[in-house]
Design an enzyme around this catalytic site. Sequence first.
Site, PDB file in Angstrom:
ATOM      1  N   VAL A  84       0.829  -1.197   0.000  1.00  0.00           N
ATOM      2  CA  VAL A  84       0.000   0.000   0.000  1.00  0.00           C
ATOM      3  C   VAL A  84       0.872   1.258   0.000  1.00  0.00           C
ATOM      4  CG1 VAL A  84      -1.772   1.292   1.283  1.00  0.00           C
ATOM      5  CG2 VAL A  84      -1.887  -1.200   1.165  1.00  0.00           C
ATOM      6  N   CYS A  85       1.989   1.209   0.693  1.00  0.00           N
ATOM      7  CA  CYS A  85       2.854   2.385   0.850  1.00  0.00           C
ATOM      8  C   CYS A  85       3.253   3.041  -0.473  1.00  0.00           C
ATOM      9  CB  CYS A  85       4.085   2.037   1.672  1.00  0.00           C
ATOM     10  SG  CYS A  85       3.695   1.471   3.344  1.00  0.00           S
ATOM     11  N   PRO A  86       3.695   2.278  -1.484  1.00  0.00           N
ATOM     12  CA  PRO A  86       4.082   2.961  -2.719  1.00  0.00           C
ATOM     13  C   PRO A  86       2.909   3.651  -3.410  1.00  0.00           C
ATOM     14  CG  PRO A  86       4.239   0.577  -3.009  1.00  0.00           C
ATOM     15  CD  PRO A  86       3.994   0.836  -1.549  1.00  0.00           C
ATOM     16  N   LEU A 114       2.533   7.023  -1.490  1.00  0.00           N
ATOM     17  CA  LEU A 114       3.608   7.981  -1.741  1.00  0.00           C
ATOM     18  C   LEU A 114       3.573   8.490  -3.174  1.00  0.00           C
ATOM     19  CD1 LEU A 114       6.582   6.485   0.297  1.00  0.00           C
ATOM     20  CD2 LEU A 114       4.783   8.055   1.023  1.00  0.00           C
TER      21      LEU A 114
END
Length: 189
Positions: free
Chosen positions: A48-50, A53
Amino acid sequence: MSLIGKKIQEFSVDGYDPKKEEFVKVTNEDFMGKWTILCFYPADFSFVCPTELEDLQGQYKTLQDLGVEVYSASTDTHFTHKAWHDHSDAISSIEYTMLADPSQKLSLAFDVLDEELGLSQRGTFLIDPDGVVQTAEINADGIGRDASVLVDKVKAAQFVRKNPGEACPAKWKETGKALTPGLDLVGKI
């Protein structure tokens, strides 16, 4: 305890600045005199993080035009941030500085540290030019954030700062009508 209305603590961390393609030292003093968004996330090379960002990068120019500097932060090292930036299609587009918090002190100071996992939670903070937290949002690990809502939050926070005594109602937009809280509004909204 809420961080809203509180000045950020002193800190000093390493980071990776993709625009300069270099490692940098970032302190709380770098947040002074300008609006700042600090976006914590659990880990580099994750799922999920990419997406978050990359979405934040999609709003970066608009936020810069509003006088806002953006930082992301995780408990990874600045070396890992650079490697992720060099090898991920989503992350390679990022222009804002990626802060490293392997000591977990920054995550702890913003109360987003999952101590059991040793990772930051998904926390987003809007900090004013005096270093005071104006908004905070913390999501569960599986819930990604939408960076477009940050633009309206920044505009509202900047409006309130420039117009003491005024307040922005729900769904306020820059051209919308603000409220002047007072006895005459009690029970009439």
